[in-house]
Design a protein around this motif. Structure first.
Motif, PDB file in Angstrom:
ATOM      1  N   THR A 238     100.961  52.413  51.805  1.00 52.53           N
ATOM      2  CA  THR A 238      99.940  53.278  51.219  1.00 52.53           C
ATOM      3  C   THR A 238     100.289  54.747  51.416  1.00 52.53           C
ATOM      4  N   LEU A 239     100.729  55.086  52.618  1.00 54.49           N
ATOM      5  CA  LEU A 239     100.925  56.497  52.937  1.00 54.49           C
ATOM      6  C   LEU A 239     102.067  57.097  52.121  1.00 54.49           C
ATOM      7  N   ARG A 240     103.174  56.347  51.980  1.00 58.40           N
ATOM      8  CA  ARG A 240     104.332  56.968  51.353  1.00 58.40           C
ATOM      9  C   ARG A 240     104.107  57.395  49.901  1.00 58.40           C
ATOM     10  N   PRO A 241     103.561  56.505  49.056  1.00 64.64           N
ATOM     11  CA  PRO A 241     103.311  56.983  47.682  1.00 64.64           C
ATOM     12  C   PRO A 241     102.305  58.121  47.630  1.00 64.64           C
ATOM     13  N   ALA A 242     101.299  58.087  48.543  1.00 61.94           N
ATOM     14  CA  ALA A 242     100.275  59.134  48.508  1.00 61.94           C
ATOM     15  C   ALA A 242     100.845  60.471  48.958  1.00 61.94           C
ATOM     16  N   LEU A 243     101.890  60.440  49.770  1.00 61.01           N
ATOM     17  CA  LEU A 243     102.467  61.686  50.253  1.00 61.01           C
ATOM     18  C   LEU A 243     103.321  62.357  49.190  1.00 61.01           C
ATOM     19  N   GLY A 244     103.634  61.642  48.107  1.00 61.96           N
ATOM     20  CA  GLY A 244     104.500  62.192  47.066  1.00 61.96           C
ATOM     21  C   GLY A 244     104.130  63.606  46.651  1.00 61.96           C
ATOM     22  N   PRO A 245     102.894  63.823  46.183  1.00 59.83           N
ATOM     23  CA  PRO A 245     102.530  65.173  45.745  1.00 59.83           C
ATOM     24  C   PRO A 245     102.621  66.200  46.866  1.00 59.83           C
ATOM     25  N   LEU A 246     102.610  65.729  48.111  1.00 62.18           N
ATOM     26  CA  LEU A 246     102.627  66.659  49.241  1.00 62.18           C
ATOM     27  C   LEU A 246     103.956  67.411  49.356  1.00 62.18           C
ATOM     28  N   THR A 248     105.371  69.070  47.172  1.00 61.64           N
ATOM     29  CA  THR A 248     105.243  70.386  46.534  1.00 61.64           C
ATOM     30  C   THR A 248     104.704  71.402  47.521  1.00 61.64           C
ATOM     31  N   LEU A 249     104.054  70.909  48.560  1.00 60.91           N
ATOM     32  CA  LEU A 249     103.486  71.802  49.568  1.00 60.91           C
ATOM     33  C   LEU A 249     104.559  72.672  50.204  1.00 60.91           C
ATOM     34  N   ILE A 250     105.764  72.095  50.336  1.00 57.50           N
ATOM     35  CA  ILE A 250     106.851  72.856  50.946  1.00 57.50           C
ATOM     36  C   ILE A 250     107.071  74.143  50.154  1.00 57.50           C
ATOM     37  N   ILE A 301     107.181  83.390  43.665  1.00 55.42           N
ATOM     38  CA  ILE A 301     107.951  82.934  42.505  1.00 55.42           C
ATOM     39  C   ILE A 301     108.923  81.821  42.912  1.00 55.42           C
ATOM     40  N   ILE A 302     109.701  82.085  43.970  1.00 53.73           N
ATOM     41  CA  ILE A 302     110.656  81.069  44.427  1.00 53.73           C
ATOM     42  C   ILE A 302     109.903  79.816  44.860  1.00 53.73           C
ATOM     43  N   GLY A 303     108.786  80.038  45.567  1.00 56.16           N
ATOM     44  CA  GLY A 303     108.010  78.901  46.066  1.00 56.16           C
ATOM     45  C   GLY A 303     107.535  78.005  44.950  1.00 56.16           C
ATOM     46  N   SER A 304     107.018  78.601  43.857  1.00 46.43           N
ATOM     47  CA  SER A 304     106.485  77.743  42.798  1.00 46.43           C
ATOM     48  C   SER A 304     107.629  77.048  42.062  1.00 46.43           C
ATOM     49  N   LEU A 305     108.789  77.709  41.997  1.00 47.68           N
ATOM     50  CA  LEU A 305     109.952  77.055  41.384  1.00 47.68           C
ATOM     51  C   LEU A 305     110.378  75.853  42.221  1.00 47.68           C
ATOM     52  N   VAL A 306     110.464  76.067  43.546  1.00 51.07           N
ATOM     53  CA  VAL A 306     110.836  74.977  44.447  1.00 51.07           C
ATOM     54  C   VAL A 306     109.830  73.839  44.351  1.00 51.07           C
ATOM     55  N   ALA A 307     108.536  74.207  44.275  1.00 56.02           N
ATOM     56  CA  ALA A 307     107.499  73.179  44.197  1.00 56.02           C
ATOM     57  C   ALA A 307     107.678  72.327  42.944  1.00 56.02           C
ATOM     58  N   ASP A 308     107.918  72.996  41.803  1.00 55.23           N
ATOM     59  CA  ASP A 308     108.108  72.251  40.555  1.00 55.23           C
ATOM     60  C   ASP A 308     109.331  71.337  40.637  1.00 55.23           C
ATOM     61  N   LEU A 309     110.429  71.872  41.214  1.00 54.43           N
ATOM     62  CA  LEU A 309     111.657  71.077  41.322  1.00 54.43           C
ATOM     63  C   LEU A 309     111.425  69.857  42.205  1.00 54.43           C
ATOM     64  N   LEU A 310     110.766  70.089  43.362  1.00 50.39           N
ATOM     65  CA  LEU A 310     110.532  68.979  44.281  1.00 50.39           C
ATOM     66  C   LEU A 310     109.629  67.935  43.644  1.00 50.39           C
ATOM     67  N   ALA A 314     110.435  64.111  43.068  1.00 54.62           N
ATOM     68  CA  ALA A 314     109.683  63.025  43.684  1.00 54.62           C
ATOM     69  C   ALA A 314     109.042  62.111  42.643  1.00 54.62           C
ATOM     70  N   ASP A 315     108.704  62.653  41.486  1.00 54.36           N
ATOM     71  CA  ASP A 315     107.992  61.874  40.480  1.00 54.36           C
ATOM     72  C   ASP A 315     108.744  61.965  39.157  1.00 54.36           C
ATOM     73  N   PRO A 316     109.549  60.955  38.828  1.00 55.51           N
ATOM     74  CA  PRO A 316     110.397  61.015  37.638  1.00 55.51           C
ATOM     75  C   PRO A 316     109.605  61.190  36.349  1.00 55.51           C
ATOM     76  N   ARG A 317     108.291  60.880  36.379  1.00 52.20           N
ATOM     77  CA  ARG A 317     107.538  60.926  35.127  1.00 52.20           C
ATOM     78  C   ARG A 317     107.395  62.339  34.584  1.00 52.20           C
ATOM     79  N   VAL A 318     107.386  63.360  35.462  1.00 51.56           N
ATOM     80  CA  VAL A 318     107.176  64.726  34.965  1.00 51.56           C
ATOM     81  C   VAL A 318     108.493  65.425  34.664  1.00 51.56           C
ATOM     82  N   ARG A 319     109.623  64.727  34.874  1.00 54.06           N
ATOM     83  CA  ARG A 319     110.925  65.349  34.607  1.00 54.06           C
ATOM     84  C   ARG A 319     111.068  65.648  33.113  1.00 54.06           C
TER      85      ARG A 319
END
Lengths: 321, 313
Positions: A238-246, A248-250, A301-310, A314-319
């Motif tokens: 349960t935890l691993r899939p739910a952590l996916g969006p997390l 982007t927090l980095i 700016i860099i942060g939001s770019l990194v977030a989008d990339l990560l 993590a989620d191939p559907r938004v690629r």
């Protein structure tokens, strides 16, 4: 993918220029110059005028802007009026302080958030879940300056367990390395806890909701059918899939790591970026304001770019195709 | 026949809480005793529930004190910092009021201050959210429907806005513009619309790819009908949720600005200002900082519950 990243990297200078120009205009439009904010009753008007010409504040706004931009292009951020040293020095002393505080807070935030969400999601609707939800909502609703004031009142003034301000005690320079570290950590506890707890309290419910979502998915049923223990299902499946969006927090927390929190740093007199920026803005210290703005904007700016990339990683559907 | 779903419990709880606050701040001041003028000498920092005696004197002064005794034909008014003896003949009226939540350091009734301040706090947050809703919707919709170039320019603009250090901008703008509720509304609104613009753009773009929208467009449905039937219902939920959560954030932002001394002049008692005033006397009295702080928390929680409830809808 590479092209999209390159295109976004290419606009960075343009974005920074826009941000810098607008900020410069706003600082110039604010009434008063640095010379007017010096709080010294013995300073004669003539001396004030002298300071003004010394720092070039008597020139037109546009001339000042061109000079600043010209120096910036050559990699020079200028000298701080208020701190009497190069802006790069001001930032390089403030940045580690902020990163230590914000980094500790971020780690606490993550651990607390995952724990809160896991405990709540184990039995949704139970009294434990309800108490935790109400508690974290309560902490989220309280202004952080209110919590900080209360913490100082209790832990510093009433109980005198922890120091209420600055990074080190007076005279700590002469202590041994171990004693200095203990002293530093004692200073770190209150501000980092405030930031971490407020962060966790305001976001734990989203993680709880996504944990509950994952629990409904068929792979949990499959895991249960395979006879895995509830503990393993919760922690791994349960935890691993739910952590996916997390992940982007980095990226999204980069601005906080670099810019700090003005309110908490000001209340605890923590010598970090947030406090420096606040002092510089109040004193109309244009070079420092501009330097901090540039660094902060770059982090966003860099942060939001990194977030989008990560997120795409993590989620191939938004690629993008 | 579509079965009626029950409203989410959070939505109900949040709405009831919000309704209670609104009733209190709109109707509350009417039911309170017409506020006695503050009398810092005799009634500063009294704990909640204190009974106060209000004396109106012939010379136009009003004294408010918890300790009033009559000895012979003298009325003795005691306070923490002073003691006055007044001949009973010069007292024109005398009544007793209860200070439910105590008084602040200027001797003002905290309940009354909080009810008046609540109006301001709530109004600033609501109007700020409205500004951010209008701007966010306009930018988001134009970006989604205006073609590639407009989209690129607007979205880079959103990126630039997000890259601004918001608090710094607020500090400096507060110095440029006259401090006042209107300024605060505009500033808060203009620095908080970016998330909504992105949300709206994303929603519209994803709805546009759905087959029922394609079908509607191909079959020649007029554009306004496509919007009202297909786009609007899809956008409504997320936007409403975003606005509800933003309202809570704006209440906190206004409180933070007021705390830093940037929001409103000190004579306008918003909840943030009351907390910041209360902080100065926190060692002597817990109520002037704690009670407005809890009021802020209650309001923010109500908005959060409504926001979460809308999501469950």
């Amino acid at each position: 993918m590479t092209r999209i990243v390159l295109r976004r990297l290419a606009v960075i200078p343009l974005l920074l220029w826009v941000v810098a120009t607008v900020t410069f205009a706003v600082v110039q439009a604010a009434p008063g110059t640095y010379a007017d904010t010096i709080d010294n009753p013995r300073l004669t008007p003539a001396a004030r005028l002298h300071i003004k010409t010394l720092y070039g504040l008597d020139q037109g706004s546009f001339d000042q802007y061109l000079q600043w931009l010209g120096a910036l292009v050559q990699g020079d951020l200028g000298r701080s009026f208020l701190f009497k040293q190069p802006v790069t020095d001001v930032i390089t002393t403030a940045l580690p302080a902020t990163m230590l505080l914000a980094g500790t807070a971020l780690v606490m935030d993550l651990i607390l958030r995952i724990l809160l969400a896991l405990i709540s999601a184990r039995r949704p609707g139970s009294w434990v879940d309800r108490v935790l939800t109400v508690l974290s909502l309560g902490v989220y609703g309280l202004p952080s300056f209110w919590l900080a004031g209360l913490a100082i009142l209790f832990f510093s003034l009433k109980l005198s367990w922890l120091p209420a301000s600055h990074m080190a005690s007076v005279g700590a320079d002469g202590w041994s390395l171990g004693a200095r570290w203990v002293d530093f950590i004692r200073h770190l506890i209150l501000p980092a806890s405030i930031l971490g707890i407020v962060g966790a309290a305001s976001t734990a419910r989203y993680l709880r909701a996504s944990l509950l979502d994952v629990r409904k998915s068929p792979h949990i049923l499959a895991a249960r059918a395979r006879g895995l223990s509830e503990k393993r299902i919760l922690w791994v499946h349960t935890l691993r899939p739910a952590l996916g969006p997390l992940v982007t927090l980095i990226g999204l927390s980069l601005p906080i790591l670099v810019g700090g929190s003005v309110v908490v740093e000001t209340i605890f007199s923590w010598p970090g970026m947030g406090r420096v920026m606040w002092q510089a803005a109040v004193a109309r210290d244009i070079p420092v304001v501009m330097g901090c703005t540039l660094i902060g904007a770059l982090a966003v700016i860099i942060g939001s770019l990194v977030a989008d990339l990560l997120y795409a990683w993590a989620d191939p559907r938004v690629r993008p195709q | 026949m579509i079965a009626r779903r029950r409203l989410p419990r959070r939505l109900i709880a949040g709405s009831i809480g919000l309704l209670m606050i609104c009733c209190a701040i709109i109707l509350g001041p009417r039911f309170l005793e017409p506020g006695p003028p503050s009398d810092p000498a005799h009634s500063a920092l009294l704990p909640p529930g204190t009974m106060l005696t209000v004396l109106e004197l012939d010379d136009g002064r009003t004294l408010v004190s918890p300790l009033v005794t009559t000895v012979g034909n003298l009325v003795i008014v005691d306070g923490p910092y002073s003691r006055e003896e007044i001949p009973a003949t010069s007292v024109s009226s005398r009544r007793v009021v209860q200070s439910w939540l105590g008084t602040d350091r200027y001797g003002r009734d905290l309940l009354r201050l909080m009810l008046l301040g609540g109006r301001l706090s709530l109004m600033i947050a609501a109007l700020g959210a409205l500004v951010s809703l209008v701007v966010g919707l306009a930018i988001g919709l134009s970006a989604a429907t205006g073609g590639r170039w407009i989209d690129a320019v607007l979205m880079r603009g959103v990126d630039a806005m997000m890259a601004f250090p918001t608090l710094l901008l607020l500090i400096l703008c507060a110095a440029v513009l006259d401090p006042g509720p209107a300024t605060l509304v505009v500033l808060l609104g203009l620095t908080s619309w970016m998330g909504l613009a992105r949300l709206v753009r994303g929603q519209v773009l994803s709805v546009r790819e759905r087959q029922f929208v394609m079908a509607a467009r191909v079959s020649g449905t007029p554009w306004y009908r496509v919007w009202s039937w297909h786009y609007l219902p899809e956008i409504r939920g997320p936007v409403a949720q975003d606005v509800a959560l933003r309202l809570g954030d704006l209440v906190l932002a206004e409180a933070t600005l007021s705390y830093l001394g940037l929001g409103l002049p000190p004579t306008t008692p918003t909840w943030g200002l009351l907390v910041s005033e209360g902080h100065r006397v926190m060692m002597d009295a817990w109520w002037p900082a704690t009670l407005p702080g809890l009021a802020i928390a209650f309001l923010v929680i109500c908005f959060a519950l409504i926001g979460d409830g809308i999501q469950e809808l």
